[in-house]
Design an enzyme around this catalytic site. Structure first.
Site, PDB file in Angstrom:
ATOM      1  N   GLY A 142      30.699  35.478  47.444  1.00  0.00           N
ATOM      2  CA  GLY A 142      29.483  35.842  47.165  1.00  0.00           C
ATOM      3  C   GLY A 142      30.270  37.460  47.545  1.00  0.00           C
ATOM      4  O   GLY A 142      29.107  38.394  47.619  1.00  0.00           O
ATOM      5  N   SER A 143      31.559  38.075  47.698  1.00  0.00           N
ATOM      6  CA  SER A 143      31.641  39.394  48.227  1.00  0.00           C
ATOM      7  C   SER A 143      31.317  39.668  46.290  1.00  0.00           C
ATOM      8  O   SER A 143      30.976  41.699  47.108  1.00  0.00           O
ATOM      9  CB  SER A 143      33.260  39.072  48.650  1.00  0.00           C
ATOM     10  OG  SER A 143      34.533  38.693  47.435  1.00  0.00           O
ATOM     11  N   ASN A 144      31.866  39.470  45.215  1.00  0.00           N
ATOM     12  CA  ASN A 144      31.510  40.389  44.440  1.00  0.00           C
ATOM     13  C   ASN A 144      29.883  40.615  43.848  1.00  0.00           C
ATOM     14  O   ASN A 144      29.625  41.787  43.900  1.00  0.00           O
ATOM     15  CB  ASN A 144      32.230  39.616  42.866  1.00  0.00           C
ATOM     16  CG  ASN A 144      33.454  39.893  43.230  1.00  0.00           C
ATOM     17  OD1 ASN A 144      34.097  40.536  42.924  1.00  0.00           O
ATOM     18  ND2 ASN A 144      34.179  39.133  43.250  1.00  0.00           N
ATOM     19  N   MET A 157      32.091  28.232  39.194  1.00  0.00           N
ATOM     20  CA  MET A 157      32.990  27.517  38.890  1.00  0.00           C
ATOM     21  C   MET A 157      32.616  25.824  37.574  1.00  0.00           C
ATOM     22  O   MET A 157      33.553  25.510  37.795  1.00  0.00           O
ATOM     23  CB  MET A 157      33.012  26.474  40.254  1.00  0.00           C
ATOM     24  CG  MET A 157      33.525  27.109  41.267  1.00  0.00           C
ATOM     25  SD  MET A 157      35.779  28.280  40.717  1.00  0.00           S
ATOM     26  CE  MET A 157      35.765  29.143  41.994  1.00  0.00           C
ATOM     27  N   ILE A 202      30.252  27.956  31.124  1.00  0.00           N
ATOM     28  CA  ILE A 202      28.895  28.255  30.637  1.00  0.00           C
ATOM     29  C   ILE A 202      28.108  27.549  29.537  1.00  0.00           C
ATOM     30  O   ILE A 202      29.659  27.315  28.728  1.00  0.00           O
ATOM     31  CB  ILE A 202      28.687  30.002  30.175  1.00  0.00           C
ATOM     32  CG1 ILE A 202      29.083  30.098  31.899  1.00  0.00           C
ATOM     33  CG2 ILE A 202      27.496  30.520  29.826  1.00  0.00           C
ATOM     34  CD1 ILE A 202      27.700  30.811  32.643  1.00  0.00           C
ATOM     35  N   ASN A 211      33.460  37.801  32.693  1.00  0.00           N
ATOM     36  CA  ASN A 211      33.932  37.699  34.102  1.00  0.00           C
ATOM     37  C   ASN A 211      35.463  37.971  34.922  1.00  0.00           C
ATOM     38  O   ASN A 211      35.872  39.244  34.392  1.00  0.00           O
ATOM     39  CB  ASN A 211      34.316  36.011  33.393  1.00  0.00           C
ATOM     40  CG  ASN A 211      35.056  35.271  34.862  1.00  0.00           C
ATOM     41  OD1 ASN A 211      34.538  35.006  36.049  1.00  0.00           O
ATOM     42  ND2 ASN A 211      36.092  34.137  34.391  1.00  0.00           N
ATOM     43  N   HIS A 262      38.935  36.935  36.453  1.00  0.00           N
ATOM     44  CA  HIS A 262      39.888  35.850  37.400  1.00  0.00           C
ATOM     45  C   HIS A 262      41.108  36.654  37.672  1.00  0.00           C
ATOM     46  O   HIS A 262      41.619  37.982  37.259  1.00  0.00           O
ATOM     47  CB  HIS A 262      39.779  35.384  35.329  1.00  0.00           C
ATOM     48  CG  HIS A 262      40.951  34.282  35.581  1.00  0.00           C
ATOM     49  ND1 HIS A 262      40.296  32.640  35.762  1.00  0.00           N
ATOM     50  CD2 HIS A 262      42.389  33.831  35.698  1.00  0.00           C
ATOM     51  CE1 HIS A 262      41.517  32.321  36.385  1.00  0.00           C
ATOM     52  NE2 HIS A 262      42.756  32.611  36.053  1.00  0.00           N
TER      53      HIS A 262
HETATM   54  C1  GRF Z   1      37.525  36.141  42.426  1.00  0.00           C
HETATM   55  O1  GRF Z   1      38.488  35.964  42.710  1.00  0.00           O
HETATM   56  C2  GRF Z   1      37.146  35.535  41.473  1.00  0.00           C
HETATM   57  O2  GRF Z   1      38.398  36.287  40.863  1.00  0.00           O
HETATM   58  C3  GRF Z   1      37.220  34.493  41.222  1.00  0.00           C
HETATM   59  O3  GRF Z   1      36.528  34.053  41.897  1.00  0.00           O
HETATM   60  C4  GRF Z   1      37.075  34.774  43.312  1.00  0.00           C
HETATM   61  C5  GRF Z   1      35.698  35.506  43.626  1.00  0.00           C
HETATM   62  O4  GRF Z   1      34.863  35.710  44.728  1.00  0.00           O
HETATM   63  N1  GRF Z   1      36.607  34.597  39.643  1.00  0.00           N
HETATM   64  P1  GRF Z   1      33.941  36.290  45.123  1.00  0.00           P
HETATM   65  O5  GRF Z   1      32.767  34.253  45.763  1.00  0.00           O
HETATM   66  O6  GRF Z   1      33.295  37.263  44.787  1.00  0.00           O
HETATM   67  O7  GRF Z   1      34.164  36.588  46.946  1.00  0.00           O
END
Ligand code: GRF
Length: 207
Positions: free
Chosen positions: A27-29, A105, A108, A122, A124
């Site tokens: 969940g860093s994003n 993961m 959808i 998304n 990637h």
């Molecule tokens: C990211 O590297 C993204 O590219 C991939 O999953 C990862 C998620 O990272 N789809 P985080 O959970 O947001 O840290």
């Protein structure tokens, strides 16, 4: 004075894009996007987190950031069709306008994709169409890039279609792959820029 400030705040929240974030693990994003919204750097408000994994660290992040979360492990529904129906209805009831997949993961479902056509985004960790599709996630992507001696890799932000990693590309960021790179070193370099790149791309889309 106070009431005009309140009116301004209400007006602002009316024009903010209502987004839901789907995430399965770290969940860093997710955190970066929520903070950008709170700091006024993203014209959006995160309405909910959807997570299919009850042990995910992203759930703790959501709690700390006071974002409501919905647990959606598919095993709790009778079928993928029922799960998809729940997800799409819940998003619609929550008046969500954009869906952001940040490390989600699971596939959808078609109902959700139809209801949010070109509104699901998304990120990637490769230069799609290379190294996308079933089985291409996390370290597997970087291992394949290294095994094939690619000289470039990167990040792709794209709209989501019914097939994994195949929707129209919104933006890509290229990085060099060095001769002595390992999957770990490549992953770390990508991770270091991914949060910001994803955020900047969302900013362009929402504005
Ligand atoms: C990211 O590297 C993204 O590219 C991939 O999953 C990862 C998620 O990272 N789809 P985080 O959970 O947001 O840290």
């Amino acid at each position: 004075m106070e009431s005009s400030k309140k009116a301004q705040a209400t007006e602002k929240s009316k024009t903010r894009n209502r987004i839901a974030i789907f995430s399965s693990h770290n969940g860093s994003n997710f955190q970066k996007i929520v903070q950008a919204c709170e700091e006024g750097n993203l014209n959006a408000q995160v309405v909910k987190l959807y997570c299919n994994n009850q042990d995910a660290y992203v759930l703790e992040r959501a709690k700390d950031l006071s974002i409501p979360s919905v647990l959606i492990p598919q095993s709790q529904w009778n079928s993928f069709v029922d799960w998809d129906q729940f997800v799409s209805s819940d998003l619609i009831e929550s008046q969500v306008q954009w869906v952001v997949l940040a490390g989600f993961m699971k596939k959808i479902g078609p109902k959700t994709i139809q209801a949010f056509e070109n509104k699901i985004i998304n990120t990637h960790p490769s230069l799609l169409p290379k190294y996308g599709g079933v089985g291409m996630y996390g370290h597997k992507v970087h291992e394949a890039v290294i095994a094939n001696k690619e000289t470039q890799s990167g990040i792709t932000v794209h709209y989501v279609s019914e097939n994994f990693d195949e929707g129209p590309v919104i933006a890509q960021k290229v990085i060099e792959v060095y001769g002595d790179d390992t999957a770990n070193s490549l992953s770390e370099r990508l991770k270091a820029i991914e949060n910001d790149f994803f955020m900047q791309t969302l900013k362009q889309v929402f504005e």
